[in-house]
Structures are given as structure tokens and as C-alpha cells.
Design a protein around this motif. Structure first.
Motif, PDB file in Angstrom:
ATOM      1  N   ASN A  68       0.839  -1.190   0.000  1.00  0.00           N
ATOM      2  CA  ASN A  68       0.000   0.000   0.000  1.00  0.00           C
ATOM      3  C   ASN A  68       0.876   1.242   0.000  1.00  0.00           C
ATOM      4  OD1 ASN A  68      -2.328  -1.536   0.064  1.00  0.00           O
ATOM      5  ND2 ASN A  68      -2.358  -1.604   2.299  1.00  0.00           N
ATOM      6  N   ASP A  69       0.273   2.338  -0.346  1.00  0.00           N
ATOM      7  CA  ASP A  69       0.969   3.626  -0.399  1.00  0.00           C
ATOM      8  C   ASP A  69       1.684   3.894   0.922  1.00  0.00           C
ATOM      9  OD1 ASP A  69       1.829   6.147  -0.989  1.00  0.00           O
ATOM     10  OD2 ASP A  69      -0.160   7.053  -1.044  1.00  0.00           O
ATOM     11  N   ARG A  70       3.014   3.969   0.838  1.00  0.00           N
ATOM     12  CA  ARG A  70       3.827   4.205   2.028  1.00  0.00           C
ATOM     13  C   ARG A  70       4.960   5.145   1.681  1.00  0.00           C
ATOM     14  NH1 ARG A  70       4.007  -1.834   4.284  1.00  0.00           N
ATOM     15  NH2 ARG A  70       1.835  -1.929   4.871  1.00  0.00           N
ATOM     16  N   ASP A  71       5.705   5.506   2.686  1.00  0.00           N
ATOM     17  CA  ASP A  71       6.879   6.338   2.497  1.00  0.00           C
ATOM     18  C   ASP A  71       8.008   5.452   1.959  1.00  0.00           C
ATOM     19  OD1 ASP A  71       8.998   8.105   2.599  1.00  0.00           O
ATOM     20  OD2 ASP A  71       9.047   8.212   4.792  1.00  0.00           O
ATOM     21  N   LEU A  72       8.510   5.787   0.787  1.00  0.00           N
ATOM     22  CA  LEU A  72       9.554   4.968   0.166  1.00  0.00           C
ATOM     23  C   LEU A  72      10.867   5.011   0.936  1.00  0.00           C
ATOM     24  CD1 LEU A  72       8.940   5.655  -3.623  1.00  0.00           C
ATOM     25  CD2 LEU A  72       8.529   3.543  -2.367  1.00  0.00           C
ATOM     26  N   LYS A  73      11.013   5.969   1.818  1.00  0.00           N
ATOM     27  CA  LYS A  73      12.258   6.091   2.577  1.00  0.00           C
ATOM     28  C   LYS A  73      12.176   5.442   3.955  1.00  0.00           C
ATOM     29  CE  LYS A  73      13.578  10.139   0.055  1.00  0.00           C
ATOM     30  NZ  LYS A  73      13.883  11.532   0.027  1.00  0.00           N
ATOM     31  N   SER A  74      11.017   4.877   4.284  1.00  0.00           N
ATOM     32  CA  SER A  74      10.864   4.255   5.598  1.00  0.00           C
ATOM     33  C   SER A  74      11.653   2.952   5.661  1.00  0.00           C
ATOM     34  CB  SER A  74       9.385   3.979   5.901  1.00  0.00           C
ATOM     35  OG  SER A  74       8.930   2.867   5.158  1.00  0.00           O
ATOM     36  N   THR A  75      12.035   2.574   6.846  1.00  0.00           N
ATOM     37  CA  THR A  75      12.793   1.341   7.066  1.00  0.00           C
ATOM     38  C   THR A  75      11.985   0.130   6.608  1.00  0.00           C
ATOM     39  OG1 THR A  75      13.839   2.379   8.973  1.00  0.00           O
ATOM     40  CG2 THR A  75      14.007  -0.021   8.805  1.00  0.00           C
ATOM     41  N   GLU A  76      10.695   0.138   6.891  1.00  0.00           N
ATOM     42  CA  GLU A  76       9.824  -0.980   6.515  1.00  0.00           C
ATOM     43  C   GLU A  76       9.770  -1.149   4.995  1.00  0.00           C
ATOM     44  OE1 GLU A  76       5.074  -2.018   6.655  1.00  0.00           O
ATOM     45  OE2 GLU A  76       5.904  -0.803   8.270  1.00  0.00           O
ATOM     46  N   THR A  77       9.611  -0.058   4.289  1.00  0.00           N
ATOM     47  CA  THR A  77       9.541  -0.116   2.828  1.00  0.00           C
ATOM     48  C   THR A  77      10.867  -0.576   2.242  1.00  0.00           C
ATOM     49  OG1 THR A  77       7.907   1.651   2.820  1.00  0.00           O
ATOM     50  CG2 THR A  77       9.010   1.196   0.736  1.00  0.00           C
ATOM     51  N   LYS A  78      11.956  -0.028   2.749  1.00  0.00           N
ATOM     52  CA  LYS A  78      13.280  -0.435   2.257  1.00  0.00           C
ATOM     53  C   LYS A  78      13.521  -1.923   2.488  1.00  0.00           C
ATOM     54  CE  LYS A  78      15.587   4.026   2.763  1.00  0.00           C
ATOM     55  NZ  LYS A  78      16.594   4.783   3.506  1.00  0.00           N
ATOM     56  N   SER A  79      13.116  -2.434   3.641  1.00  0.00           N
ATOM     57  CA  SER A  79      13.258  -3.868   3.931  1.00  0.00           C
ATOM     58  C   SER A  79      12.429  -4.713   2.972  1.00  0.00           C
ATOM     59  CB  SER A  79      12.832  -4.182   5.366  1.00  0.00           C
ATOM     60  OG  SER A  79      13.725  -3.628   6.263  1.00  0.00           O
ATOM     61  N   PHE A  80      11.194  -4.287   2.737  1.00  0.00           N
ATOM     62  CA  PHE A  80      10.315  -4.996   1.810  1.00  0.00           C
ATOM     63  C   PHE A  80      10.952  -5.073   0.425  1.00  0.00           C
ATOM     64  CE2 PHE A  80       7.197  -4.553  -1.639  1.00  0.00           C
ATOM     65  CZ  PHE A  80       6.463  -5.722  -1.495  1.00  0.00           C
ATOM     66  N   VAL A  81      11.419  -3.931  -0.071  1.00  0.00           N
ATOM     67  CA  VAL A  81      11.990  -3.887  -1.421  1.00  0.00           C
ATOM     68  C   VAL A  81      13.253  -4.730  -1.492  1.00  0.00           C
ATOM     69  CG1 VAL A  81      12.997  -2.384  -3.179  1.00  0.00           C
ATOM     70  CG2 VAL A  81      10.935  -1.673  -1.981  1.00  0.00           C
ATOM     71  N   LYS A  82      14.126  -4.637  -0.508  1.00  0.00           N
ATOM     72  CA  LYS A  82      15.367  -5.420  -0.518  1.00  0.00           C
ATOM     73  C   LYS A  82      15.078  -6.924  -0.517  1.00  0.00           C
ATOM     74  CE  LYS A  82      18.506  -2.036   1.426  1.00  0.00           C
ATOM     75  NZ  LYS A  82      19.340  -1.647   2.565  1.00  0.00           N
ATOM     76  N   GLU A  83      14.093  -7.335   0.256  1.00  0.00           N
ATOM     77  CA  GLU A  83      13.720  -8.756   0.302  1.00  0.00           C
ATOM     78  C   GLU A  83      13.174  -9.210  -1.053  1.00  0.00           C
ATOM     79  OE1 GLU A  83      13.201 -12.601   1.256  1.00  0.00           O
ATOM     80  OE2 GLU A  83      14.291 -11.126   2.424  1.00  0.00           O
ATOM     81  N   GLN A  84      12.329  -8.389  -1.656  1.00  0.00           N
ATOM     82  CA  GLN A  84      11.771  -8.734  -2.967  1.00  0.00           C
ATOM     83  C   GLN A  84      12.880  -8.775  -4.032  1.00  0.00           C
ATOM     84  OE1 GLN A  84       8.813  -9.835  -3.491  1.00  0.00           O
ATOM     85  NE2 GLN A  84       7.999  -9.387  -1.478  1.00  0.00           N
ATOM     86  N   VAL A  85      13.805  -7.826  -3.990  1.00  0.00           N
ATOM     87  CA  VAL A  85      14.927  -7.819  -4.944  1.00  0.00           C
ATOM     88  C   VAL A  85      15.745  -9.084  -4.789  1.00  0.00           C
ATOM     89  CG1 VAL A  85      17.119  -6.684  -5.524  1.00  0.00           C
ATOM     90  CG2 VAL A  85      15.059  -5.313  -5.216  1.00  0.00           C
ATOM     91  N   SER A  86      15.980  -9.506  -3.571  1.00  0.00           N
ATOM     92  CA  SER A  86      16.737 -10.734  -3.322  1.00  0.00           C
ATOM     93  C   SER A  86      16.042 -11.944  -3.942  1.00  0.00           C
ATOM     94  CB  SER A  86      16.901 -10.935  -1.813  1.00  0.00           C
ATOM     95  OG  SER A  86      17.525 -12.151  -1.539  1.00  0.00           O
ATOM     96  N   GLN A  87      14.735 -12.033  -3.769  1.00  0.00           N
ATOM     97  CA  GLN A  87      13.991 -13.162  -4.333  1.00  0.00           C
ATOM     98  C   GLN A  87      13.958 -13.121  -5.858  1.00  0.00           C
ATOM     99  OE1 GLN A  87      10.163 -13.582  -2.417  1.00  0.00           O
ATOM    100  NE2 GLN A  87      11.069 -13.458  -0.389  1.00  0.00           N
TER     101      GLN A  87
END
Length: 151
Positions: free
Chosen positions: A123-142
Motif C-alpha cells: 500500500n501507499d507508504r513512504d519509500l524512505k521508511s525502514t519498513e519499505t526499504k526492507s520490503f523492497v530489498k527482500e523482494q529484490v533478493s527473491q
């Protein structure tokens, strides 16, 4: 490598080592304010994702310009995107990946000339938040593991 002058010049001189094309798919629904906001966020998220992936595989992956499409015309977009892929494969690229957060592409996946990578959006979130960065990094890894399986 990204669709910039300097990266494209580098690609042209080193194309024998760059065998993978990555095409970000960006939806556009200008008929709905709510969809426009959601899709603008998806575009930003897609850019962050693509930049992280490109950073990990610089010199192996070439990122095409964003492929923008209207969300009401998937069937005709399949033809158009396959034409894009056909043109890019003349470079040549051995592997073509289409990246999207739009689940509707799954219905058309078998008709695409490249491999579709669909990742559930957040959902719409702050792209600079720790949670969003973690989500994106995990998805990039997969996604990285998936791409490596094709190599």
C-alpha cells in the motif's frame, strides 16, 4: 545499466557480456484519481526496485525505458510489448524479463515473449521508511534468485 546516454554507450561497447534485458511495466489509468495515485506509487516503487536490481547486476542486466500502458487494453498491449521485445532481441538479449506490480498481467503471461516477474505491491507508504526499504530489498533478493535460475 540503465537507459541513459552514458550507460547505453557502455552497453554498446560491452554488449557481448550483457545478456539480460529488464523491462519495467508501468500502468496508467488517468480516468480515476484513486488509481492514478496508486499507480504513481507503484511507478516510484518500481524505480527503486529496478535501481537496486541494476546495481547488483551492473554489466549483466540492461534496463529498458519504462513501458507505460493503459490498463484497459491488455490484449493489444501484449502485441505492442512483444514488438518491443522483438526489437530489443536484435541487440541480442538472451533473457528478457518484464517486471510489474500489476497482477492483471498474470492472465496474459503465456502470450508474452519475455518472462513476467510479478511482485505483490504494498500500500501507499513512504519509500524512505525502514519498513519499505526492507520490503523492497527482500523482494529484490527473491527476484535475483529467479533471474539467476534462467542464467
Amino acid at each position: 545499466m540503465q537507459w541513459t546516454k552514458n550507460d547505453t554507450k557502455l552497453y554498446v561497447s560491452e554488449k557481448e557480456y550483457v545478456d539480460t534485458l529488464f523491462i519495467p511495466l508501468i500502468p496508467l489509468s488517468p480516468d480515476s484519481d484513486e488509481k492514478m495515485v496508486k499507480e504513481a506509487f507503484q511507478r516510484e516503487l518500481n524505480q527503486v526496485f529496478t535501481q537496486l536490481l541494476e546495481k547488483d547486476y551492473r554489466g549483466r542486466i540492461f534496463t529498458a525505458p519504462d513501458y507505460n500502458y493503459l490498463t484497459d487494453f491488455y490484449e493489444t498491449e501484449v502485441e505492442r510489448i512483444n514488438h518491443w521485445i522483438e526489437k530489443f532481441q536484435k541487440q541480442p538479449f538472451d533473457h528478457v524479463f518484464l517486471f510489474t506490480f500489476d497482477t492483471k498481467w498474470k492472465r496474459w503471461e503465456k502470450n508474452l515473449a519475455g518472462h513476467l516477474i510479478w511482485v505483490p505491491s504494498m500500500n501507499d507508504r513512504d519509500l524512505k521508511s525502514t519498513e519499505t526499504k526492507s520490503f523492497v530489498k527482500e523482494q529484490v533478493s527473491q527476484v535475483s534468485e529467479l533471474i539467476q535460475a534462467y542464467w
